[in-house]
Design a protein around this motif. Structure first.
Motif, PDB file in Angstrom:
ATOM      1  N   GLU A   1      -2.907   4.209  -8.664  1.00  0.00           N
ATOM      2  CA  GLU A   1      -4.218   3.738  -8.204  1.00  0.00           C
ATOM      3  C   GLU A   1      -4.756   4.615  -7.073  1.00  0.00           C
ATOM      4  O   GLU A   1      -5.963   4.842  -6.982  1.00  0.00           O
ATOM      5  CB  GLU A   1      -4.112   2.282  -7.758  1.00  0.00           C
ATOM      6  CG  GLU A   1      -3.899   1.325  -8.931  1.00  0.00           C
ATOM      7  CD  GLU A   1      -3.703  -0.114  -8.493  1.00  0.00           C
ATOM      8  OE1 GLU A   1      -3.447  -0.335  -7.281  1.00  0.00           O
ATOM      9  OE2 GLU A   1      -3.801  -1.015  -9.353  1.00  0.00           O
ATOM     10  N   LYS A   2      -3.871   5.105  -6.220  1.00  0.00           N
ATOM     11  CA  LYS A   2      -4.287   6.016  -5.142  1.00  0.00           C
ATOM     12  C   LYS A   2      -4.867   7.303  -5.728  1.00  0.00           C
ATOM     13  O   LYS A   2      -5.958   7.743  -5.337  1.00  0.00           O
ATOM     14  CB  LYS A   2      -3.088   6.340  -4.249  1.00  0.00           C
ATOM     15  CG  LYS A   2      -3.348   7.399  -3.178  1.00  0.00           C
ATOM     16  CD  LYS A   2      -2.080   7.658  -2.374  1.00  0.00           C
ATOM     17  CE  LYS A   2      -2.282   8.735  -1.303  1.00  0.00           C
ATOM     18  NZ  LYS A   2      -2.544  10.074  -1.880  1.00  0.00           N
TER      19      LYS A   2
ATOM     20  N   ASN B   1       0.846  -1.189   0.000  1.00  0.00           N
ATOM     21  CA  ASN B   1       0.000   0.000   0.000  1.00  0.00           C
ATOM     22  C   ASN B   1       0.883   1.242   0.000  1.00  0.00           C
ATOM     23  O   ASN B   1       2.112   1.153   0.078  1.00  0.00           O
ATOM     24  CB  ASN B   1      -0.974  -0.009   1.192  1.00  0.00           C
ATOM     25  CG  ASN B   1      -0.255  -0.056   2.537  1.00  0.00           C
ATOM     26  OD1 ASN B   1       0.763   0.595   2.738  1.00  0.00           O
ATOM     27  ND2 ASN B   1      -0.795  -0.836   3.469  1.00  0.00           N
ATOM     28  N   TYR B   2       0.243   2.422  -0.063  1.00  0.00           N
ATOM     29  CA  TYR B   2       1.042   3.642  -0.222  1.00  0.00           C
ATOM     30  C   TYR B   2       1.898   3.935   1.000  1.00  0.00           C
ATOM     31  O   TYR B   2       3.034   4.426   0.873  1.00  0.00           O
ATOM     32  CB  TYR B   2       0.120   4.825  -0.521  1.00  0.00           C
ATOM     33  CG  TYR B   2       0.896   6.063  -0.897  1.00  0.00           C
ATOM     34  CD1 TYR B   2       1.728   6.074  -2.014  1.00  0.00           C
ATOM     35  CD2 TYR B   2       0.810   7.223  -0.129  1.00  0.00           C
ATOM     36  CE1 TYR B   2       2.451   7.204  -2.364  1.00  0.00           C
ATOM     37  CE2 TYR B   2       1.526   8.358  -0.469  1.00  0.00           C
ATOM     38  CZ  TYR B   2       2.345   8.348  -1.589  1.00  0.00           C
ATOM     39  OH  TYR B   2       3.061   9.469  -1.923  1.00  0.00           O
ATOM     40  N   ASN B   3       1.416   3.633   2.202  1.00  0.00           N
ATOM     41  CA  ASN B   3       2.235   3.845   3.401  1.00  0.00           C
ATOM     42  C   ASN B   3       3.482   2.972   3.366  1.00  0.00           C
ATOM     43  O   ASN B   3       4.572   3.405   3.790  1.00  0.00           O
ATOM     44  CB  ASN B   3       1.417   3.554   4.663  1.00  0.00           C
ATOM     45  CG  ASN B   3       0.425   4.663   4.974  1.00  0.00           C
ATOM     46  OD1 ASN B   3       0.634   5.812   4.595  1.00  0.00           O
ATOM     47  ND2 ASN B   3      -0.656   4.320   5.652  1.00  0.00           N
TER      48      ASN B   3
ATOM     49  N   GLU C   1      -8.930   8.562  -5.600  1.00  0.00           N
ATOM     50  CA  GLU C   1      -9.296   9.862  -5.024  1.00  0.00           C
ATOM     51  C   GLU C   1     -10.038  10.727  -6.048  1.00  0.00           C
ATOM     52  O   GLU C   1     -11.002  11.417  -5.714  1.00  0.00           O
ATOM     53  CB  GLU C   1      -8.033  10.581  -4.542  1.00  0.00           C
ATOM     54  CG  GLU C   1      -7.373   9.910  -3.346  1.00  0.00           C
ATOM     55  CD  GLU C   1      -5.970  10.415  -3.081  1.00  0.00           C
ATOM     56  OE1 GLU C   1      -5.420  10.099  -2.005  1.00  0.00           O
ATOM     57  OE2 GLU C   1      -5.389  11.118  -3.946  1.00  0.00           O
TER      58      GLU C   1
ATOM     59  N   SER D   1      -2.923  15.062  -4.856  1.00  0.00           N
ATOM     60  CA  SER D   1      -4.014  14.108  -4.617  1.00  0.00           C
ATOM     61  C   SER D   1      -4.991  14.139  -5.777  1.00  0.00           C
ATOM     62  O   SER D   1      -4.959  15.048  -6.626  1.00  0.00           O
ATOM     63  CB  SER D   1      -4.747  14.456  -3.315  1.00  0.00           C
ATOM     64  OG  SER D   1      -5.470  15.671  -3.480  1.00  0.00           O
TER      65      SER D   1
ATOM     66  N   VAL E   1       0.886   1.526  -7.314  1.00  0.00           N
ATOM     67  CA  VAL E   1       0.154   1.865  -6.094  1.00  0.00           C
ATOM     68  C   VAL E   1      -0.185   3.348  -6.068  1.00  0.00           C
ATOM     69  O   VAL E   1      -1.306   3.745  -5.733  1.00  0.00           O
ATOM     70  CB  VAL E   1       0.984   1.476  -4.848  1.00  0.00           C
ATOM     71  CG1 VAL E   1       0.412   2.117  -3.585  1.00  0.00           C
ATOM     72  CG2 VAL E   1       1.036  -0.038  -4.696  1.00  0.00           C
ATOM     73  N   TYR E   2       0.776   4.190  -6.461  1.00  0.00           N
ATOM     74  CA  TYR E   2       0.539   5.631  -6.427  1.00  0.00           C
ATOM     75  C   TYR E   2      -0.491   6.055  -7.478  1.00  0.00           C
ATOM     76  O   TYR E   2      -1.377   6.872  -7.202  1.00  0.00           O
ATOM     77  CB  TYR E   2       1.852   6.388  -6.623  1.00  0.00           C
ATOM     78  CG  TYR E   2       1.689   7.890  -6.460  1.00  0.00           C
ATOM     79  CD1 TYR E   2       1.137   8.422  -5.306  1.00  0.00           C
ATOM     80  CD2 TYR E   2       2.088   8.762  -7.470  1.00  0.00           C
ATOM     81  CE1 TYR E   2       0.972   9.793  -5.146  1.00  0.00           C
ATOM     82  CE2 TYR E   2       1.926  10.132  -7.325  1.00  0.00           C
ATOM     83  CZ  TYR E   2       1.375  10.643  -6.161  1.00  0.00           C
ATOM     84  OH  TYR E   2       1.199  11.999  -6.012  1.00  0.00           O
TER      85      TYR E   2
END
Length: 344
Positions: free
Chosen positions: A310-311, A2-4, A315, A272, A307-308
């Motif tokens: 898709e985040k 995940n992003y974290n 959003e 974002s 991942v980034y």
């Protein structure tokens, strides 16, 4: 992943100049150059981010529920989302030697192409940087945009020959790079270009020509006069001029001046999917995000980039649904409002 987890891994590889912050807002690195910071006191990069936060979205869910379509058409290409990875150069100097310009672009270009967007690639004094970048773009059937520095015209011709060999669907020039130290005092002269010089470059390009580094309506009209088919509203992330206006501040007036005659892309502090929505509401067709993609590559390679992307996509889709816009064309200025900095 995940992003974290991407951020956590990046902090172990990215060196000490970049902190791989949860929000890349220019504060922690401020005026760190070499490094990811900005010129002078670092004000411009910070302002870029802050000014997007002074724009708020207007929620309205009284509407027919439809499927969200985030697709973008640009120069005959279809992209899944209206955002691109930005060009970054001198990776080892500004971050760490975990990646070079060559290996960074190889990961970024292929990962972006595999996930429905495209990457802009950087340029440098070392000719191998552009050669490798264009080879990476060729490997994904031209789904990438080489960015050529404003060298002297003879050097630009050499770079454009590589661009043509790559099959890239477009080429950019970051005209604002005229403020970078390594371009100054070069012989033959490099740096700022006249309208006639830009027109010659646009003609030689052979593909749609994008001028990056536009910060005024006047400059946008000059780029249009030179034959550019798109502009990028950009202050180079604050790295070329301190205390410059933020891109969010100038975007509406530039969009009004262009009047739909060129495609408009914007970068600078967009972090974002909500920010992407705001940019489109203010008149942009798409956005470019640079520094966070560096973190994504260092934090997970191709998977980190995925991942980034898709985040950001999730959003953006959520914001569109909650504001009643189901295609990019339905995003309008009525869906955002400005608030005062004191209200934050």
């Amino acid at each position: 992943m995940n992003y974290n987890e991407v951020l956590e891994t990046a902090r172990t590889k990215i060196g000490t100049k970049c902190k791989a912050c949860p929000i890349c807002n220019g504060v922690a690195c401020r005026n760190t150059m070499p490094g990811p910071g900005a010129k002078g006191i670092g004000d411009t990069a910070i302002r870029n981010y802050q000014k997007w936060q002074e724009i708020r979205v207007n929620m309205d869910t009284i509407c027919e529920k439809k499927q969200i379509d985030t697709g973008l058409e640009l120069f005959g290409k279809h992209f899944s989302y209206p955002f691109f990875a930005g060009p970054v150069g001198a990776i080892a100097m500004h971050y760490s030697n975990a990646y070079s310009d060559v290996t960074y672009n190889e990961v970024l270009v292929s990962a972006c192409a595999e996930n429905g967007i495209a990457a802009f690639t950087g340029d440098g004094l070392d000719s191998s940087v552009m050669a490798a970048a264009t080879q990476a773009i060729k490997a994904v059937d031209g789904q990438g945009i080489p960015t050529v520095k404003p060298w002297n015209l003879e050097t630009i011709k050499e770079k454009l020959a590589l661009v043509k060999e790559s099959g890239a669907f477009a080429v950019a020039m970051d005209i604002d790079a005229a403020g970078l130290p390594f371009l100054q005092n070069m012989m033959p002269p490099a740096g700022s270009k006249s309208v006639s010089e830009l027109a010659e470059i646009a003609q030689q390009a052979g593909v749609p020509f994008i001028v990056k580094g536009i910060m005024t309506a006047k400059a946008a009209l000059k780029a249009q006069q030179a034959g550019a088919q798109a502009i990028i509203v950009s202050n180079h992330g604050g790295r070329v001029l301190d205390q410059c206006a933020a891109t969010a501040e100038v975007l509406p007036e530039i969009a009004a001046a262009v009047g739909g005659k060129m495609r408009i892309i914007v970068d600078g502090g967009i972090r974002s999917g909500v920010d992407i929505f705001k940019a489109l509401a203010l008149g942009a067709d798409a956005v470019v995000i640079a520094r966070p993609f560096v973190t994504a590559v260092f934090g997970g390679g191709k998977e980190g980039v995925k991942v980034y992307i898709e985040k950001l996509a999730a959003e953006l889709k959520d914001t569109m649904a909650m504001c009643g816009a189901f295609t990019l064309k339905e995003i309008t200025s009525e869906m955002v409002r400005r608030i005062s900095a004191e209200a934050l």
